[in-house]
Structures are given as structure tokens and as C-alpha cells.
Design a protein around this motif. Structure first.
Motif, PDB file in Angstrom:
ATOM      1  N   ASN A 113       2.480   7.384  -9.416  1.00 49.35           N
ATOM      2  CA  ASN A 113       2.528   6.327  -8.396  1.00 49.35           C
ATOM      3  C   ASN A 113       1.243   6.324  -7.569  1.00 49.35           C
ATOM      4  O   ASN A 113       1.238   5.987  -6.393  1.00 49.35           O
ATOM      5  CB  ASN A 113       3.738   6.546  -7.469  1.00 49.35           C
ATOM      6  N   LEU A 114       0.145   6.689  -8.213  1.00 46.58           N
ATOM      7  CA  LEU A 114      -1.114   6.835  -7.482  1.00 46.58           C
ATOM      8  C   LEU A 114      -1.544   5.488  -6.878  1.00 46.58           C
ATOM      9  O   LEU A 114      -1.371   4.456  -7.512  1.00 46.58           O
ATOM     10  CB  LEU A 114      -2.176   7.339  -8.471  1.00 46.58           C
ATOM     11  N   PRO A 115      -2.103   5.502  -5.677  1.00 43.67           N
ATOM     12  CA  PRO A 115      -2.642   4.248  -5.131  1.00 43.67           C
ATOM     13  C   PRO A 115      -3.665   3.631  -6.095  1.00 43.67           C
ATOM     14  O   PRO A 115      -4.516   4.338  -6.640  1.00 43.67           O
ATOM     15  CB  PRO A 115      -3.321   4.704  -3.837  1.00 43.67           C
ATOM     16  N   GLY A 116      -3.559   2.335  -6.328  1.00 44.90           N
ATOM     17  CA  GLY A 116      -4.468   1.659  -7.256  1.00 44.90           C
ATOM     18  C   GLY A 116      -4.234   2.088  -8.700  1.00 44.90           C
ATOM     19  O   GLY A 116      -5.157   2.120  -9.502  1.00 44.90           O
ATOM     20  N   ARG A 117      -2.999   2.362  -9.028  1.00 45.25           N
ATOM     21  CA  ARG A 117      -2.658   2.928 -10.342  1.00 45.25           C
ATOM     22  C   ARG A 117      -3.092   2.022 -11.501  1.00 45.25           C
ATOM     23  O   ARG A 117      -3.049   0.814 -11.386  1.00 45.25           O
ATOM     24  CB  ARG A 117      -1.133   3.125 -10.396  1.00 45.25           C
ATOM     25  N   ASP A 118      -3.446   2.677 -12.597  1.00 45.43           N
ATOM     26  CA  ASP A 118      -3.791   1.986 -13.844  1.00 45.43           C
ATOM     27  C   ASP A 118      -4.966   1.033 -13.631  1.00 45.43           C
ATOM     28  O   ASP A 118      -4.914  -0.135 -13.995  1.00 45.43           O
ATOM     29  CB  ASP A 118      -2.554   1.229 -14.372  1.00 45.43           C
ATOM     30  N   SER A 131      -5.533   1.532  -0.472  1.00 43.09           N
ATOM     31  CA  SER A 131      -5.490   1.923   0.952  1.00 43.09           C
ATOM     32  C   SER A 131      -4.203   2.676   1.311  1.00 43.09           C
ATOM     33  O   SER A 131      -4.012   3.049   2.468  1.00 43.09           O
ATOM     34  CB  SER A 131      -5.626   0.678   1.829  1.00 43.09           C
ATOM     35  N   ASP A 132      -3.356   2.916   0.330  1.00 38.89           N
ATOM     36  CA  ASP A 132      -2.039   3.520   0.606  1.00 38.89           C
ATOM     37  C   ASP A 132      -1.960   5.032   0.394  1.00 38.89           C
ATOM     38  O   ASP A 132      -0.855   5.572   0.220  1.00 38.89           O
ATOM     39  CB  ASP A 132      -0.971   2.859  -0.282  1.00 38.89           C
ATOM     40  N   LEU A 133      -3.084   5.724   0.416  1.00 47.73           N
ATOM     41  CA  LEU A 133      -3.029   7.174   0.186  1.00 47.73           C
ATOM     42  C   LEU A 133      -2.077   7.881   1.167  1.00 47.73           C
ATOM     43  O   LEU A 133      -1.313   8.769   0.752  1.00 47.73           O
ATOM     44  CB  LEU A 133      -4.438   7.778   0.231  1.00 47.73           C
ATOM     45  N   GLU A 139       5.464   9.542   1.551  1.00 44.88           N
ATOM     46  CA  GLU A 139       6.685   8.911   1.026  1.00 44.88           C
ATOM     47  C   GLU A 139       6.938   9.243  -0.436  1.00 44.88           C
ATOM     48  O   GLU A 139       8.048   9.061  -0.926  1.00 44.88           O
ATOM     49  CB  GLU A 139       6.614   7.389   1.196  1.00 44.88           C
ATOM     50  N   PHE A 140       5.903   9.697  -1.112  1.00 51.36           N
ATOM     51  CA  PHE A 140       6.086   9.980  -2.547  1.00 51.36           C
ATOM     52  C   PHE A 140       6.011  11.482  -2.828  1.00 51.36           C
ATOM     53  O   PHE A 140       7.015  12.120  -3.096  1.00 51.36           O
ATOM     54  CB  PHE A 140       5.067   9.183  -3.370  1.00 51.36           C
ATOM     55  N   ILE A 141       4.837  12.072  -2.709  1.00 56.12           N
ATOM     56  CA  ILE A 141       4.682  13.483  -3.089  1.00 56.12           C
ATOM     57  C   ILE A 141       5.509  14.407  -2.189  1.00 56.12           C
ATOM     58  O   ILE A 141       6.245  15.287  -2.676  1.00 56.12           O
ATOM     59  CB  ILE A 141       3.191  13.895  -3.109  1.00 56.12           C
ATOM     60  N   VAL A 193     -10.018   8.193  -3.709  1.00 55.82           N
ATOM     61  CA  VAL A 193      -8.554   8.140  -3.612  1.00 55.82           C
ATOM     62  C   VAL A 193      -7.868   8.803  -4.822  1.00 55.82           C
ATOM     63  O   VAL A 193      -6.881   9.534  -4.657  1.00 55.82           O
ATOM     64  CB  VAL A 193      -8.076   6.677  -3.440  1.00 55.82           C
ATOM     65  N   TYR A 194      -8.391   8.592  -6.009  1.00 51.98           N
ATOM     66  CA  TYR A 194      -7.770   9.220  -7.178  1.00 51.98           C
ATOM     67  C   TYR A 194      -7.891  10.752  -7.086  1.00 51.98           C
ATOM     68  O   TYR A 194      -6.932  11.479  -7.280  1.00 51.98           O
ATOM     69  CB  TYR A 194      -8.416   8.720  -8.472  1.00 51.98           C
ATOM     70  N   ARG A 195      -9.105  11.200  -6.775  1.00 53.07           N
ATOM     71  CA  ARG A 195      -9.321  12.648  -6.669  1.00 53.07           C
ATOM     72  C   ARG A 195      -8.409  13.247  -5.592  1.00 53.07           C
ATOM     73  O   ARG A 195      -7.718  14.241  -5.830  1.00 53.07           O
ATOM     74  CB  ARG A 195     -10.800  12.916  -6.323  1.00 53.07           C
ATOM     75  N   ASP A 196      -8.396  12.615  -4.431  1.00 56.02           N
ATOM     76  CA  ASP A 196      -7.617  13.169  -3.319  1.00 56.02           C
ATOM     77  C   ASP A 196      -6.116  13.076  -3.586  1.00 56.02           C
ATOM     78  O   ASP A 196      -5.359  13.968  -3.195  1.00 56.02           O
ATOM     79  CB  ASP A 196      -7.968  12.440  -2.014  1.00 56.02           C
ATOM     80  N   GLY A 197      -5.685  11.978  -4.209  1.00 52.66           N
ATOM     81  CA  GLY A 197      -4.259  11.826  -4.513  1.00 52.66           C
ATOM     82  C   GLY A 197      -3.794  12.860  -5.526  1.00 52.66           C
ATOM     83  O   GLY A 197      -2.764  13.523  -5.347  1.00 52.66           O
TER      84      GLY A 197
END
Ligand code: BGC
Length: 452
Positions: A113-118, A131-133, A139-141, A193-197
Motif C-alpha cells: 500500500n505504498l504511497p504512489g504505488r505501482d 504525499s501520504d507517507l 494507518e497502515f504499517i 517516499v519509496y525508500r522511506d516507506g
């Protein structure tokens, strides 16, 4: 988290003293008499009994899949609502409770459910934007961690595949790469964002002693080229050193998730020469300068490279849910053609029109059944993608999951330079990704290899 490095590899895993020390250092979880079962073992699949997702099994049975309905498939947490449960499946706690009731010792899941997925495709775009990190974290992890941490599940080994497709996209689908498309992947990279998520997911879930995190390495037809192979490993080395992740919060890597790459190509090799030409160097050919033609060779070669980037032993698994390529079209011998293109096309068991095709592939079959330690260098064959669940819709379908319409799922499409403008090879009539696609399921059963 340095404790886990002591528990990893080299049979230090079994050091009971280190284990006891590590458990008390790491978690507020109450000590139970059988705490010893929480030791991170090198291969979490070994000797385990994996949870059979009862929601998937019911769909499989009702679509003619009784022969495989007892197989373990992964539970996908693919949106915030999936944690509590949706109309398409029970929530995480209900799955875990069902696993306990089954007497399962291994629970297999995906966090997706990563922000900006796919970012390079549309079919599995998700509910969160780049912007939803903060929402992703809390709410997710965090919500998933709160459930996984419960003492009732402490005796199961929880295998968690983290954010399919995300990090490979940061290598191949950005900047001036020929496969770059649009700007979402560039933003996913430049924003961090991907790295941090992913680092947050690894660090948070990896702090739970019985969680084994795996990260997706695409498949041989993605990272198998020289340009992608080492750069991805280098990126992984950075991600596991981004707080709260640590190298110890990562246990291994999963290849071929939801893809169709063959485990082994039995009738040709990457170094064959035909008609005086090295087949891998034939422009526009099936291999097209890749270093691998199948998943087992890719995973074996990648393991030491990833180990050196991460700094410890890593466990490798392959998704075999849909890479069987059986049925009447399966070759039974090496081609005798002296034309390299014909030779590759006649010899290969992977019958995709192009190696870059990925959506609901026509002609595919169920692959090897899940099992532990199937071959050197591979800890397990697993069914991460539940067979019968669509990769994407063949036409635009409104939905409330953020899923888009990717024309790689449209059987009439020929406009994608990433597959050299070939046909997409997708089946028609497919629902949005993750939804049940009975016609595909029936074809997968039909073409299973080994046959059912
Ligand atoms: C979808 C998810 C789904 C998963 C497993 C992905 O392509 O985007 O919603 O859970 O496949 O079928």
C-alpha cells in the motif's frame, strides 16, 4: 536490533542464550514458556505448516480448483481497509486467528500500500498518493504491527513480503532510462517516499521477533540485465540502512512475484550459439542481452550479490503460482532450427509473446506447488500471487481502490515500447487487479506444470 545479526546464519540461530537475551532486549512481549520458537531461523519455511487462506480456498474450490484449494497462498494487505476486512476477504486478525485454528506454524502475507504505488503501471495504483507517507506509517504499517505483535501469534513464523515492484521501479523506470515512462517513478525516487516507506515497513515489522521480512526483486526479466542488477543491490544496501530499518530487519528476497517467468528453461541456455550467433546478443530476440533466461539461475546468481550489499546471509524465495507453462503448447525438446530467433521461440517453455508482458498472460499455468528448500540457493517455492486473482482490468472499470486501467491488460494493445510494441498477451474480460478472474483460473489449472 543488533541482536538479530547474532541470530542469523552460521547456526548462531540456535544459540538459546543469545535468543533469550535478544527477546528481552527487543520487545515488551510477555515471555512465554515456549519463547524458543521465536528464534529467527535461517529458513522460515523449513518444517513449517503454512496457513491456507480460507477465502481464497473457497473461491478456488467453487471455480473447479479443488486439486489446489488446500495450498497455502499469501494474504495481501493491499489497502487500509483490508486490515479490518472487506467484502472480498476477512481482515488480518481474522486470518491470523484462522491460522492458529488450522495449527499453522507459518503465516504468509504481503504489505502492499505504498504511497504512489505501482508508479510505472496503472493496474495496481493504490489509495495513497506520494504525499501520504504519514498515513502509510500510522494507518497502515503501525496498524498491521499492532496486530502481528499480539502474543497469540508469537508462535507462528510470519513471512512478510514488502511492497512488490516498488524498489525495482526506482532502478529501471526513472530518469533517462529507455523504460522510463511518465514522472511518477521519478517523483517516488526524488521525494524519497519509496525508500522511506519501505524502510519504515522493514524496521517496524522487523522489530517483531517472529516476522521475517522479504523484499521484492522483480524477476529475471526485470533486474536480470547488467544495467539493473548491481544498481538494485546497491539501492537495497541504502534502504536497509535508512532508519528505522536495519540490515537485520530484512530476512530475504522474493522473486517473480505475480510474474510468469519459468523456474528453469530446460531446452536452451543463455550461452547457446545458433547459426554462428550468440543467441543472447540477437537484437530483438527473446533474451535481448539479458544474463538469465529463468528464475532459478537469476536467484542463485543474485543471492551473493545481495548478501554483500546487505551484509548478512539472505533467504531467497520464488513465486511459482503461475509460471508452470504446461499444456499442449509446451515444447518437449530443443529446437533444431539454425535461425536464432526461431530457435529461442521454439525451445522456450515460457510462451509469452514478449518477456516484458505481465498482465493475465494467456497460456500460463499453475507452477510448482509451494515447498521448502526445493533446490540449491532457494529456501522455498511459494504462491505469493493467489492464482485466479487478476493482474488488472482489460477495460477501464470504475473502482474505489485507486486502481487504474493499464493497457498492458488489454489484449488488443500494441503501443508499449517496453514490450517492443508487441501484443500484451493478456486474456480478455478481466476484472480490476486482485479481483477474481474465473476464466484465467480455469486456464491456469488446465496448463498446470507439473500437471495436477
Ligand atoms: C492487486 C492487489 C491484490 C494482489 C493479489 C495486486 O495486483 O493490486 O489488490 O491484492 O494483486 O491478487
Amino acid at each position: 536490533m543488533t541482536h538479530k545479526s547474532r541470530l542469523r546464519g552460521a547456526m548462531a540461530v540456535l544459540a538459546a542464550v543469545a535468543l533469550t537475551a535478544s527477546l528481552s532486549a527487543v520487545t515488551a512481549q510477555p515471555a512465554a514458556a515456549d519463547d524458543v520458537s521465536l528464534a529467527r531461523v535461517a529458513n522460515p519455511f523449513a518444517g513449517g505448516r503454512a496457513y491456507v487462506n480460507e477465502d481464497w480456498a473457497a473461491r478456488a474450490r467453487s471455480s473447479g480448483g479443488g486439486a489446489i484449494a488446500g495450498q497455502a497462498t499469501f494474504v495481501w494487505m493491499d489497502r487500509i481497509a483490508a486490515i479490518a476486512g472487506t467484502t472480498s476477504g476477512r481482515g488480518l486478525k481474522a486470518h491470523l486467528d484462522a491460522a492458529v485454528a488450522q495449527g499453522a506454524t507459518v503465516f504468509q502475507m504481503v504489505t502492499y500500500n505504498l504511497p504512489g504505488r505501482d508508479c510505472a503501471a496503472l493496474a495496481s495504483n493504490g489509495e495513497l498518493s506520494l504525499s501520504d507517507l504519514p498515513r502509510y506509517k500510522t494507518e497502515f504499517i503501525d496498524a498491521i504491527a499492532a496486530i502481528l505483535r499480539q502474543p497469540a501469534y508469537a508462535n507462528m513464523r510470519i513471512v512478510n513480503v514488502v511492497e512488490i515492484d516498488s524498489l525495482p521501479n526506482l532502478i529501471t523506470n526513472v530518469g533517462s532510462r529507455p523504460t522510463a515512462q511518465g514522472t511518477t517513478c521519478d517523483q517516488a525516487l526524488s521525494s524519497g517516499v519509496y525508500r522511506d516507506g519501505v524502510a519504515y515497513a522493514l524496521g517496524t515489522l522487523g522489530a517483531i521477533p517472529n516476522v521475517y521480512n522479504y523484499v521484492d526483486i522483480g524477476h529475471h526479466g526485470w533486474l536480470g540485465w547488467t544495467d539493473n542488477f548491481q544498481p538494485f543491490a546497491t539501492l537495497m544496501g541504502q534502504v536497509v540502512r535508512t532508519a528505522p530499518a536495519t540490515p537485520e530487519s530484512l530476512h530475504g528476497f522474493a522473486s517473480n512475484v505475480a510474474n510468469y517467468g519459468a523456474l528453469n528453461e530446460p531446452y536452451f541456455t543463455v550461452s547457446d550459439t545458433v547459426g554462428g550467433q550468440k543467441i543472447r546478443e540477437v537484437a530483438g530476440g527473446w533474451i535481448d542481452w539479458n544474463n538469465y533466461i529463468d528464475e532459478v539461475s537469476f536467484v542463485r546468481a543474485y543471492k551473493p550479490v545481495l548478501e554483500s550489499a546487505i551484509g548478512h546471509t539472505v533467504s531467497m524465495v520464488i513465486d511459482t503460482s503461475r509460471n508452470g507453462w504446461g499444456g499442449s503448447g509446451r515444447p518437449t525438446a530443443r529446437s533444431t532450427s539454425t535461425d536464432p530467433i526461431t530457435y529461442m521461440n521454439q525451445s522456450r517453455i515460457d510462451k509469452r509473446i514478449h518477456l516484458g508482458n505481465w498482465c493475465n498472460q494467456s497460456g500460463a499455468g499453475i507452477g510448482e506447488r509451494p515447498r521448502s528448500a526445493p533446490t540449491t540457493g532457494v529456501d522455498a517455492y511459494v504462491w505469493v500471487k493467489p492464482p485466479g486473482e487478476s493482474d488488472g482490468s482489460s477495460t477501464a472499470i470504475p473502482n474505489d481502490e485507486g486502481k487504474g486501467f493499464d493497457r498492458m491488460c488489454d489484449p488488443t494493445y500494441t503501443g508499449n515500447p517496453r514490450n517492443a510494441n508487441n501484443m500484451s498477451g493478456a486474456l480478455s474480460g478481466s476484472p480490476v487487479s486482485g479481483h477474481w478472474f474465473e476464466a484465467q483460473f480455469r486456464q491456469l489449472i488446465q496448463n498446470a506444470y507439473p500437471a495436477l
